[in-house]
Design an enzyme around this catalytic site. Structure first.
Site, PDB file in Angstrom:
ATOM      1  N   TRP A   4       0.873  -1.185   0.000  1.00  0.00           N
ATOM      2  CA  TRP A   4       0.000   0.000   0.000  1.00  0.00           C
ATOM      3  C   TRP A   4       0.900   1.222   0.000  1.00  0.00           C
ATOM      4  O   TRP A   4       1.889   1.270   0.738  1.00  0.00           O
ATOM      5  CB  TRP A   4      -0.928   0.029   1.222  1.00  0.00           C
ATOM      6  CG  TRP A   4      -1.612   1.362   1.295  1.00  0.00           C
ATOM      7  CD1 TRP A   4      -2.622   1.808   0.494  1.00  0.00           C
ATOM      8  CD2 TRP A   4      -1.262   2.475   2.152  1.00  0.00           C
ATOM      9  NE1 TRP A   4      -2.932   3.114   0.804  1.00  0.00           N
ATOM     10  CE2 TRP A   4      -2.113   3.546   1.810  1.00  0.00           C
ATOM     11  CE3 TRP A   4      -0.313   2.655   3.155  1.00  0.00           C
ATOM     12  CZ2 TRP A   4      -2.056   4.778   2.455  1.00  0.00           C
ATOM     13  CZ3 TRP A   4      -0.245   3.883   3.800  1.00  0.00           C
ATOM     14  CH2 TRP A   4      -1.118   4.936   3.447  1.00  0.00           C
ATOM     15  N   GLU A  23      -2.991  -2.913  -2.592  1.00  0.00           N
ATOM     16  CA  GLU A  23      -4.157  -2.338  -1.896  1.00  0.00           C
ATOM     17  C   GLU A  23      -4.485  -0.937  -2.404  1.00  0.00           C
ATOM     18  O   GLU A  23      -3.702  -0.006  -2.241  1.00  0.00           O
ATOM     19  CB  GLU A  23      -3.848  -2.305  -0.385  1.00  0.00           C
ATOM     20  CG  GLU A  23      -4.949  -1.662   0.462  1.00  0.00           C
ATOM     21  CD  GLU A  23      -4.583  -1.575   1.947  1.00  0.00           C
ATOM     22  OE1 GLU A  23      -3.431  -1.900   2.318  1.00  0.00           O
ATOM     23  OE2 GLU A  23      -5.463  -1.163   2.730  1.00  0.00           O
ATOM     24  N   LYS A  29      -7.088   2.558  -2.809  1.00  0.00           N
ATOM     25  CA  LYS A  29      -7.696   3.463  -1.831  1.00  0.00           C
ATOM     26  C   LYS A  29      -8.336   4.639  -2.568  1.00  0.00           C
ATOM     27  O   LYS A  29      -7.923   4.976  -3.670  1.00  0.00           O
ATOM     28  CB  LYS A  29      -6.580   3.932  -0.897  1.00  0.00           C
ATOM     29  CG  LYS A  29      -7.004   4.814   0.227  1.00  0.00           C
ATOM     30  CD  LYS A  29      -5.896   4.918   1.261  1.00  0.00           C
ATOM     31  CE  LYS A  29      -6.312   5.861   2.357  1.00  0.00           C
ATOM     32  NZ  LYS A  29      -5.411   5.878   3.489  1.00  0.00           N
ATOM     33  N   ASP A  36      -9.619  -3.114   1.309  1.00  0.00           N
ATOM     34  CA  ASP A  36      -9.723  -2.596   2.667  1.00  0.00           C
ATOM     35  C   ASP A  36     -11.126  -1.998   2.804  1.00  0.00           C
ATOM     36  O   ASP A  36     -11.541  -1.171   1.976  1.00  0.00           O
ATOM     37  CB  ASP A  36      -8.627  -1.531   2.888  1.00  0.00           C
ATOM     38  CG  ASP A  36      -8.631  -0.957   4.300  1.00  0.00           C
ATOM     39  OD1 ASP A  36      -9.708  -0.528   4.758  1.00  0.00           O
ATOM     40  OD2 ASP A  36      -7.566  -0.906   4.928  1.00  0.00           O
ATOM     41  N   HIS A  54     -11.724   1.776   2.328  1.00  0.00           N
ATOM     42  CA  HIS A  54     -11.112   2.466   1.200  1.00  0.00           C
ATOM     43  C   HIS A  54     -12.027   2.748   0.023  1.00  0.00           C
ATOM     44  O   HIS A  54     -11.575   2.884  -1.113  1.00  0.00           O
ATOM     45  CB  HIS A  54      -9.890   1.669   0.719  1.00  0.00           C
ATOM     46  CG  HIS A  54      -8.746   1.769   1.669  1.00  0.00           C
ATOM     47  ND1 HIS A  54      -7.478   1.356   1.370  1.00  0.00           N
ATOM     48  CD2 HIS A  54      -8.680   2.270   2.925  1.00  0.00           C
ATOM     49  CE1 HIS A  54      -6.681   1.581   2.395  1.00  0.00           C
ATOM     50  NE2 HIS A  54      -7.387   2.131   3.352  1.00  0.00           N
ATOM     51  N   HIS A  82      -8.479  -6.265   4.194  1.00  0.00           N
ATOM     52  CA  HIS A  82      -8.178  -5.533   5.418  1.00  0.00           C
ATOM     53  C   HIS A  82      -9.534  -5.197   6.004  1.00  0.00           C
ATOM     54  O   HIS A  82     -10.257  -4.374   5.437  1.00  0.00           O
ATOM     55  CB  HIS A  82      -7.420  -4.236   5.126  1.00  0.00           C
ATOM     56  CG  HIS A  82      -5.938  -4.404   5.156  1.00  0.00           C
ATOM     57  ND1 HIS A  82      -5.074  -3.359   4.943  1.00  0.00           N
ATOM     58  CD2 HIS A  82      -5.170  -5.500   5.411  1.00  0.00           C
ATOM     59  CE1 HIS A  82      -3.830  -3.806   5.048  1.00  0.00           C
ATOM     60  NE2 HIS A  82      -3.863  -5.091   5.319  1.00  0.00           N
ATOM     61  N   ASP A  96     -12.436   7.006   6.186  1.00  0.00           N
ATOM     62  CA  ASP A  96     -11.540   5.876   6.439  1.00  0.00           C
ATOM     63  C   ASP A  96     -10.919   5.990   7.829  1.00  0.00           C
ATOM     64  O   ASP A  96      -9.716   6.123   7.979  1.00  0.00           O
ATOM     65  CB  ASP A  96     -10.455   5.889   5.340  1.00  0.00           C
ATOM     66  CG  ASP A  96      -9.483   4.733   5.476  1.00  0.00           C
ATOM     67  OD1 ASP A  96      -9.883   3.693   6.029  1.00  0.00           O
ATOM     68  OD2 ASP A  96      -8.333   4.870   5.022  1.00  0.00           O
ATOM     69  N   ASP A 154     -10.686   3.938  10.418  1.00  0.00           N
ATOM     70  CA  ASP A 154     -10.014   2.792  11.035  1.00  0.00           C
ATOM     71  C   ASP A 154     -10.430   2.561  12.480  1.00  0.00           C
ATOM     72  O   ASP A 154      -9.589   2.357  13.359  1.00  0.00           O
ATOM     73  CB  ASP A 154      -8.485   2.935  10.903  1.00  0.00           C
ATOM     74  CG  ASP A 154      -8.030   2.748   9.461  1.00  0.00           C
ATOM     75  OD1 ASP A 154      -8.228   1.663   8.919  1.00  0.00           O
ATOM     76  OD2 ASP A 154      -7.501   3.715   8.872  1.00  0.00           O
ATOM     77  N   ASP A 163      -7.322  -4.275  10.049  1.00  0.00           N
ATOM     78  CA  ASP A 163      -6.604  -3.012   9.874  1.00  0.00           C
ATOM     79  C   ASP A 163      -7.382  -1.877  10.529  1.00  0.00           C
ATOM     80  O   ASP A 163      -8.206  -1.226   9.891  1.00  0.00           O
ATOM     81  CB  ASP A 163      -6.383  -2.739   8.374  1.00  0.00           C
ATOM     82  CG  ASP A 163      -5.520  -1.497   8.148  1.00  0.00           C
ATOM     83  OD1 ASP A 163      -4.994  -0.965   9.134  1.00  0.00           O
ATOM     84  OD2 ASP A 163      -5.388  -1.065   6.987  1.00  0.00           O
TER      85      ASP A 163
HETATM   86  C1  RNT Z   1      -3.908   2.774   4.773  1.00  0.00           C
HETATM   87  C2  RNT Z   1      -3.998   1.328   4.478  1.00  0.00           C
HETATM   88  C3  RNT Z   1      -2.868   0.476   4.992  1.00  0.00           C
HETATM   89  C4  RNT Z   1      -2.445   0.850   6.397  1.00  0.00           C
HETATM   90  C5  RNT Z   1      -1.523  -0.148   7.045  1.00  0.00           C
HETATM   91  C6  RNT Z   1      -0.849   0.416   8.237  1.00  0.00           C
HETATM   92  O1  RNT Z   1      -5.025   3.461   4.422  1.00  0.00           O
HETATM   93  O2  RNT Z   1      -5.207   0.812   4.932  1.00  0.00           O
HETATM   94  O3  RNT Z   1      -3.199  -0.845   4.870  1.00  0.00           O
HETATM   95  O4  RNT Z   1      -3.536   1.011   7.238  1.00  0.00           O
HETATM   96  O5  RNT Z   1      -0.652  -0.656   6.125  1.00  0.00           O
HETATM   97 ZN    ZN Z   2      -5.459  -1.307   4.824  1.00  0.00          ZN
END
Ligand code: RNT
Ligand code: ZN
Length: 411
Positions: free
Chosen positions: A178, A219, A221, A252, A255, A279, A287, A289, A319
């Site tokens: 990523w 990955e 986004k 993810d 994302h 993820h 986003d 998290d 994640d």
């Molecule tokens: C960031 C991505 C990525 C990170 C990690 C730490 O938006 O989701 O995967 O969160 O690699």
């Molecule tokens: Zn991620």
């Protein structure tokens, strides 16, 4: 209160075998991300950059390898099942002053030892953020060839490290790339950075490894903080790249645009790809998290994995990074919820429900789905925790409280 025997009978009446569901769940490894333990700082930087952010300042975060490993062990002792740890390159354990392009498997030997001692697998990620050469959020797409090459070398080194994990632990290791690359405001050139990224990936993947040991994912986004207008590694970019180059996409859950659902993307990806990586995160308005909850989307994701018979071809990683609560509790809640969602999906009579859909029996389909929601799932979950020797219900929280008192408070 429903006992496990009663639960088995109730599920049996709709053709669901509880013991079989548990046997299937035991085989699934979820990759627990190391970075929830220290707010994504790693051991080689002091500030998190890359358009991601961990908010909050709950006391007691891990600040060195010993603390992080101890915290992980505590978390794992409260989570049913055998799992994997997801590492980032920034978590190398070494006394050498070594830049990321020069990392080698030996810098992760301590993690391999930790994994072996605790019956864990390992996954890996190159770290293309929180570094002076990534301060402008331009890594593999940087117009400066020297910087691009530095990050290409870093990604190559990462693949080698992941292969080493795979060999040492006899378990395929996922190396996920990523990058934070993008622009804050309307760009003057969109194709240029993407062309540079494409070429960089070609270079990174030009080295061949045995897929028994190393699996590669990329990955995408939609945006990051400070890079709101343009993301080089968009979803379409990577989906096309993966399809053409036989790589795996990593989805993810944070994302995409807020009304897009990863659960709906899973079957599409599985139709066209051998493997898929995830993820699992929880975006709250963006986003953000947040720690994953046992919510509808998590259940839907797990249901897709089960009904597409994909548990054997998906890499499930978590994640999230919440710095506002006890970080070990964040791991435990998230991992237990992932397990719960999988168990819930494994206890769903998918064939019968599919038949209703195919026969256009939508009335009965809705009625059945709604009734299923109050089946004695809790009794099966408690039983699963019991046979896996981890605390049932909120019992695990007491352990967090004493650990916070005895260990975290003294840091
Ligand atoms: C960031 C991505 C990525 C990170 C990690 C730490 O938006 O989701 O995967 O969160 O690699
Ligand atoms: Zn991620």
């Amino acid at each position: 209160m429903a006992s496990i025997d009663e639960a088995k009978e109730v599920y049996g009446q709709i053709g669901v075998d509880v013991d079989k569901a548990i046997e299937r769940l035991k085989k699934v490894r979820v990759s627990m991300h190391c970075w929830q333990g220290d707010d994504v700082l790693g051991f080689d930087s002091t500030e998190l950059t890359g358009g991601i952010s961990a908010t909050g300042n709950y006391p007691g975060k891990a600040t060195n390898p010993d603390q992080l490993m101890a915290d992980m062990k505590k978390a794992l002792s409260l989570i049913p099942g055998n799992h994997k740890i997801n590492l980032h390159a920034s978590y190398a354990i070494t006394d050498e002053k070594i830049d990321r392009d020069k990392l080698e498997p030996k810098h992760f030997k301590a993690w391999v030892d930790f994994a072996k001692e605790n019956n864990l697998g390992l996954d890996f990620n190159p770290t293309l953020f929180s570094h002076p050469k990534a301060s402008d959020n331009l890594t593999l797409s940087n117009p400066d060839k020297n910087i691009r090459d530095f990050w290409i070398d870093h990604c190559k080194a990462s693949r080698k490290i992941a292969e080493y994990f795979g060999k040492e632990l006899s378990m395929t290791s996922l190396n996920n790339i990523w990058i934070p690359d993008g622009y804050k405001d309307v760009p003057a050139d969109r194709i240029g950075p993407r062309r540079r990224l494409k070429e960089a990936l070609d270079e990174i993947f030009s080295e061949n490894y045995d897929e028994k040991y190393l699996a590669d994912s990329i990955e995408g986004k939609v945006f990051g903080i400070g890079v709101e207008s343009y993301t080089v590694g968009s979803h379409e970019f990577y989906m096309n790249y993966a399809a053409k180059n036989n790589k795996m996409c990593l989805l993810d859950t944070g994302h995409y645009h807020p009304t897009e659902m990863v659960s709906d993307k899973i079957p599409t990806m599985l139709l066209f790809n051998k493997n898929l990586a995830l993820h699992v995160s929880r975006p709250v308005r963006w986003d953000s998290d947040h720690v994953i909850l046992f919510d509808d989307e998590l259940k839907e994701i797990a249901k897709e994995l089960v009904r597409c018979d994909a548990l054997g071809r998906v890499f499930i990683g978590l994640d999230f990074f919440d710095a506002s609560i006890n970080r070990i509790s964040a791991w435990v809640v998230g991992m237990r919820n992932m397990e719960k969602a999988l168990l819930y999906a494994l206890l769903t009579p998918h064939e019968a429900l599919k038949k209703m859909q195919d026969e256009a029996n939508f009335t009965e389909l809705m009625a059945s789905m709604e009734e299923l929601k109050t089946y004695p799932f809790g009794a099966v979950w408690d039983y699963y925790c019991q046979v896996q020797n981890v605390p049932q219900k909120k019992e695990w929280y007491k352990e967090i409280q004493s650990y916070e008192h005895d260990v975290l408070a003294k840091r």
